[in-house]
Motif scaffolding. Structure first.
Motif, short mmCIF file in Angstrom:
data_model
loop_
_atom_site.label_atom_id
_atom_site.label_comp_id
_atom_site.label_asym_id
_atom_site.label_seq_id
_atom_site.Cartn_x
_atom_site.Cartn_y
_atom_site.Cartn_z
N ALA A 194 0.83 -1.21 0.00
CA ALA A 194 0.00 0.00 0.00
C ALA A 194 0.87 1.26 0.00
CB ALA A 194 -0.93 0.00 1.21
N LEU A 195 1.93 1.28 0.79
CA LEU A 195 2.84 2.44 0.81
C LEU A 195 3.53 2.62 -0.53
CD1 LEU A 195 4.42 2.17 4.38
CD2 LEU A 195 2.83 3.92 3.54
N ALA A 196 3.95 1.53 -1.15
CA ALA A 196 4.61 1.62 -2.46
C ALA A 196 3.66 2.20 -3.50
CB ALA A 196 5.12 0.24 -2.88
N ILE A 197 2.42 1.72 -3.51
CA ILE A 197 1.43 2.24 -4.46
C ILE A 197 1.16 3.72 -4.20
CG2 ILE A 197 -1.00 2.11 -5.16
CD1 ILE A 197 -0.75 -0.97 -4.73
N ALA A 198 1.03 4.09 -2.93
CA ALA A 198 0.80 5.50 -2.58
C ALA A 198 1.96 6.38 -3.04
CB ALA A 198 0.58 5.65 -1.08
N MET A 199 3.18 5.93 -2.86
CA MET A 199 4.34 6.73 -3.28
C MET A 199 4.39 6.88 -4.80
SD MET A 199 5.80 8.08 -0.80
CE MET A 199 7.22 8.75 -1.64
N VAL A 200 4.07 5.81 -5.53
CA VAL A 200 4.06 5.90 -7.00
C VAL A 200 3.01 6.93 -7.45
CG1 VAL A 200 3.46 4.64 -9.12
CG2 VAL A 200 5.02 3.63 -7.46
N ILE A 201 1.83 6.86 -6.85
CA ILE A 201 0.78 7.83 -7.19
C ILE A 201 1.24 9.24 -6.86
CG2 ILE A 201 -1.53 8.65 -6.51
CD1 ILE A 201 -2.29 5.64 -6.25
N HIS A 202 1.87 9.40 -5.70
CA HIS A 202 2.31 10.72 -5.24
C HIS A 202 3.44 11.28 -6.11
CE1 HIS A 202 2.37 13.65 -1.88
NE2 HIS A 202 3.57 13.87 -2.34
N ILE A 203 4.35 10.45 -6.52
CA ILE A 203 5.51 10.90 -7.31
C ILE A 203 5.11 11.19 -8.76
CG2 ILE A 203 7.73 10.19 -8.29
CD1 ILE A 203 8.16 8.62 -5.63
N PHE A 204 4.26 10.36 -9.36
CA PHE A 204 4.00 10.44 -10.79
C PHE A 204 2.64 11.00 -11.18
CE2 PHE A 204 7.14 7.00 -10.37
CZ PHE A 204 8.16 7.55 -11.12
N PHE A 205 1.65 10.99 -10.28
CA PHE A 205 0.29 11.35 -10.69
C PHE A 205 -0.30 12.55 -9.94
CE2 PHE A 205 0.84 6.86 -11.78
CZ PHE A 205 0.59 6.92 -13.14
N PHE A 206 -0.51 12.42 -8.64
CA PHE A 206 -1.16 13.47 -7.87
C PHE A 206 -0.46 13.68 -6.54
CE2 PHE A 206 -4.41 11.50 -10.52
CZ PHE A 206 -4.85 12.61 -11.22
N GLN A 207 -0.52 14.91 -6.05
CA GLN A 207 0.14 15.24 -4.79
C GLN A 207 -0.70 16.26 -4.03
OE1 GLN A 207 4.22 16.55 -5.25
NE2 GLN A 207 3.91 18.14 -3.73
N PRO A 208 -0.97 16.01 -2.76
CA PRO A 208 -1.61 17.05 -1.95
C PRO A 208 -0.55 18.05 -1.51
CG PRO A 208 -1.27 15.11 -0.61
CD PRO A 208 -0.80 14.77 -2.00
N THR A 209 -0.92 19.29 -1.38
CA THR A 209 0.01 20.30 -0.87
C THR A 209 -0.80 21.38 -0.17
OG1 THR A 209 1.98 21.59 -1.40
CG2 THR A 209 0.14 21.76 -2.94
N ARG A 210 -0.10 22.26 0.49
CA ARG A 210 -0.74 23.32 1.27
C ARG A 210 -0.13 24.66 0.90
NH1 ARG A 210 1.12 24.01 6.04
NH2 ARG A 210 0.04 25.45 7.33
#
Length: 186
Positions: free
Chosen positions: A18-34
């Motif tokens: 689950a962490l690996a999938i989340a990191m791939v999504i975060h690095i290549f697709f979408f990222q939350p930011t503030r």
């Protein structure tokens, strides 16, 4: 005992996947930011949460005029793939710890693209000889300069909507396209 070890193994394995999938999504697709600061007022406000599409960054696309993007403000720093991997981790820490800020990551609006000539006079930005219609800015700009800026290939020019209270390309220079980390989509 063997059943307990097997159960623990299954849980650890599931968490790692689950962490690996989340990191791939975060690095290549979408990222939350503030949003940190007031440079994008009235469009964005300090503390607002954003979702950023990373697809343009991954593909090396030049963002369009008016796109709100996040940039790495270290324009003289040569980014590598390692930055794209470590940046999300730093962003997660900043996302959950409001005291921790990623000082080099800024939210700005794209004003100029490669080949454009920009001028700053009469409280306005002029692109290729035409004044920009910018209903999104906070107030007329108190910035001018005598010479024009030609945006080189592979760069964009980014500014905050709160022009009188924004550190942006007027001070750091044009931003390399590979320093445009993503486009705000929500």
């Amino acid at each position: 005992m063997n059943t307990i070890l097997h159960e623990v193994y299954e849980w650890v394995y599931s968490i790692i996947i689950a962490l690996a999938i989340a990191m791939v999504i975060h690095i290549f697709f979408f990222q939350p930011t503030r949003v940190s600061g007031e440079s994008m007022v009235p469009t964005l406000h300090n503390g607002e949460y954003l979702i950023v599409s990373k697809l343009g960054h991954v593909m090396g696309d030049v963002p369009d005029y008016g796109d709100i993007v996040i940039i790495d403000s270290r324009v003289l720093y040569e980014r590598t793939w390692k930055d794209d991997v470590t940046e999300p981790m730093n962003n997660y820490l900043a996302f959950f710890n409001h005291d921790l800020q990623t000082k080099n990551v800024w939210v700005k609006r794209v004003i100029g693209r490669p080949g454009d000539t920009l001028a700053f006079r009469d409280g306005k930005v002029w692109r290729n000889g035409e004044p920009l219609d910018e209903p999104y800015i906070n107030e007329p700009m108190n910035y001018s300069r005598k010479d024009e800026i030609k945006i080189p290939e592979g760069y964009v020019f980014c500014m905050g909507d709160n022009r009188n209270h924004s550190s942006d390309s007027r001070f750091i220079g044009p931003v390399p396209v590979d320093h445009v980390l993503g486009k705000v989509i929500w």
